[in-house]
Write an enzyme that holds these catalytic residues in place. Structure first.
Site, PDB file in Angstrom:
ATOM      1  N   ASP A  29       0.866  -1.184   0.000  1.00 56.66           N
ATOM      2  CA  ASP A  29       0.000   0.000   0.000  1.00 56.66           C
ATOM      3  C   ASP A  29       0.901   1.231   0.000  1.00 56.66           C
ATOM      4  OD1 ASP A  29      -1.838   2.142   0.908  1.00 56.66           O
ATOM      5  OD2 ASP A  29      -3.217   0.484   1.276  1.00 56.66           O
ATOM      6  N   ILE A  30       0.659   2.169  -0.912  1.00 57.84           N
ATOM      7  CA  ILE A  30       1.540   3.342  -0.996  1.00 57.84           C
ATOM      8  C   ILE A  30       1.116   4.480  -0.061  1.00 57.84           C
ATOM      9  CG2 ILE A  30       2.446   2.879  -3.313  1.00 57.84           C
ATOM     10  CD1 ILE A  30       0.434   4.984  -4.368  1.00 57.84           C
ATOM     11  N   GLN A  72     -14.615   2.115   1.615  1.00 57.63           N
ATOM     12  CA  GLN A  72     -13.824   1.544   0.511  1.00 57.63           C
ATOM     13  C   GLN A  72     -13.577   2.623  -0.542  1.00 57.63           C
ATOM     14  OE1 GLN A  72     -15.646  -1.855  -1.430  1.00 57.63           O
ATOM     15  NE2 GLN A  72     -13.853  -2.240  -2.726  1.00 57.63           N
ATOM     16  N   HIS A 104     -10.032  -6.033  -1.905  1.00 57.40           N
ATOM     17  CA  HIS A 104      -8.673  -6.199  -1.386  1.00 57.40           C
ATOM     18  C   HIS A 104      -8.676  -6.380   0.122  1.00 57.40           C
ATOM     19  CE1 HIS A 104      -9.741  -1.956  -1.789  1.00 57.40           C
ATOM     20  NE2 HIS A 104      -9.107  -1.766  -0.650  1.00 57.40           N
ATOM     21  N   PHE A 105      -7.678  -7.108   0.586  1.00 56.79           N
ATOM     22  CA  PHE A 105      -7.455  -7.299   2.017  1.00 56.79           C
ATOM     23  C   PHE A 105      -6.236  -6.475   2.413  1.00 56.79           C
ATOM     24  CE2 PHE A 105      -9.897 -10.943   0.768  1.00 56.79           C
ATOM     25  CZ  PHE A 105     -10.687 -11.252   1.863  1.00 56.79           C
ATOM     26  N   HIS A 106      -6.392  -5.670   3.447  1.00 58.04           N
ATOM     27  CA  HIS A 106      -5.268  -4.925   4.010  1.00 58.04           C
ATOM     28  C   HIS A 106      -4.604  -5.798   5.075  1.00 58.04           C
ATOM     29  CE1 HIS A 106      -6.652  -0.817   2.658  1.00 58.04           C
ATOM     30  NE2 HIS A 106      -7.816  -1.413   2.671  1.00 58.04           N
TER      31      HIS A 106
HETATM   32  P1  AMP Z   1      -9.819   0.936   0.548  1.00 57.86           P
HETATM   33  O1  AMP Z   1     -10.167   2.311   1.004  1.00 57.86           O
HETATM   34  O2  AMP Z   1     -10.106  -0.135   1.546  1.00 57.86           O
HETATM   35  O3  AMP Z   1     -10.457   0.703  -0.806  1.00 57.86           O
HETATM   36  O4  AMP Z   1      -8.264   0.892   0.382  1.00 57.86           O
HETATM   37  C1  AMP Z   1      -7.590   1.256  -0.764  1.00 57.86           C
HETATM   38  C2  AMP Z   1      -6.139   1.299  -0.419  1.00 57.86           C
HETATM   39  O5  AMP Z   1      -5.415   1.359  -1.610  1.00 57.86           O
HETATM   40  C3  AMP Z   1      -5.732   2.496   0.451  1.00 57.86           C
HETATM   41  O6  AMP Z   1      -5.119   2.028   1.627  1.00 57.86           O
HETATM   42  C4  AMP Z   1      -4.756   3.239  -0.457  1.00 57.86           C
HETATM   43  O7  AMP Z   1      -3.689   3.753   0.288  1.00 57.86           O
HETATM   44  C5  AMP Z   1      -4.296   2.172  -1.402  1.00 57.86           C
HETATM   45  N1  AMP Z   1      -3.880   2.601  -2.722  1.00 57.86           N
HETATM   46  C6  AMP Z   1      -4.481   3.497  -3.550  1.00 57.86           C
HETATM   47  N2  AMP Z   1      -3.813   3.592  -4.705  1.00 57.86           N
HETATM   48  C7  AMP Z   1      -2.768   2.727  -4.625  1.00 57.86           C
HETATM   49  C8  AMP Z   1      -1.718   2.352  -5.512  1.00 57.86           C
HETATM   50  N3  AMP Z   1      -1.587   2.885  -6.734  1.00 57.86           N
HETATM   51  N4  AMP Z   1      -0.824   1.430  -5.093  1.00 57.86           N
HETATM   52  C9  AMP Z   1      -0.940   0.877  -3.862  1.00 57.86           C
HETATM   53  N5  AMP Z   1      -1.899   1.178  -2.986  1.00 57.86           N
HETATM   54  C10 AMP Z   1      -2.811   2.092  -3.360  1.00 57.86           C
END
Ligand code: AMP
Length: 137
Positions: free
Chosen positions: A33-34, A96, A102-104
């Protein structure tokens, strides 16, 4: 919920946008995650086009959880994580922000997490952490 082929994780899956990959197999991809909520924050996604967990067939869910287990084990062994928060948001109403399931996996105590999708992390640090996790996988 209908699936948008142009969401950012679909682009990552197609190789149109780069990511710090830690693991990939036929059914899943894991990358960093960035905007990490803690050092070592990783994401595991199925390749199947599902927005939320409800759209993922059970066999793909099993494959995805296997990858979750692999990445979590690597976070513990390589990063010394004592605990890992597993989080998965379903729908905008839950917060979201990316409409591909996706799983964090966040190696931290739940009370110490930074704000969700708050600010971009240090890319050099994220890359180094990705390399450590990838080495174990
Ligand atoms: P969610 O809010 O659960 O949909 O989480 C989306 C996640 O994706 C967030 O934690 C963001 O930081 C992460 N994210 C968004 N764009 C990117 C990317 N290009 N590469 C990696 N992580 C990302």
């Amino acid at each position: 919920m209908s699936y948008d082929n142009n969401n950012i994780f679909a682009k990552i899956l197609r190789g149109e946008i780069p990511c710090f990959k830690v693991y990939e197999d036929d059914d899943t991809l894991a990358f960093m995650d960035i905007m990490p909520q803690a050092d070592g924050h990783a994401l595991v996604i199925p390749k199947h086009p599902a927005v939320t967990l409800l759209e993922l067939p059970a066999d793909k869910a099993a494959k995805t959880l296997q990858t979750v287990q692999k990445v979590m084990a690597a976070q513990k062994s390589e990063l010394g994580a004592k605990g890992v928060v597993l989080m998965q948001l379903n729908g905008e109403a839950a917060g979201q922000t990316v409409p591909h399931l996706h799983f964090h996996l966040i190696p931290a105590h739940v009370s110490e997490l930074k704000r969700h999708a708050g600010e971009q992390g240090d890319m050099d640090k994220i890359k180094a952490l990705a390399e450590k996790i990838r080495a174990a996988l």
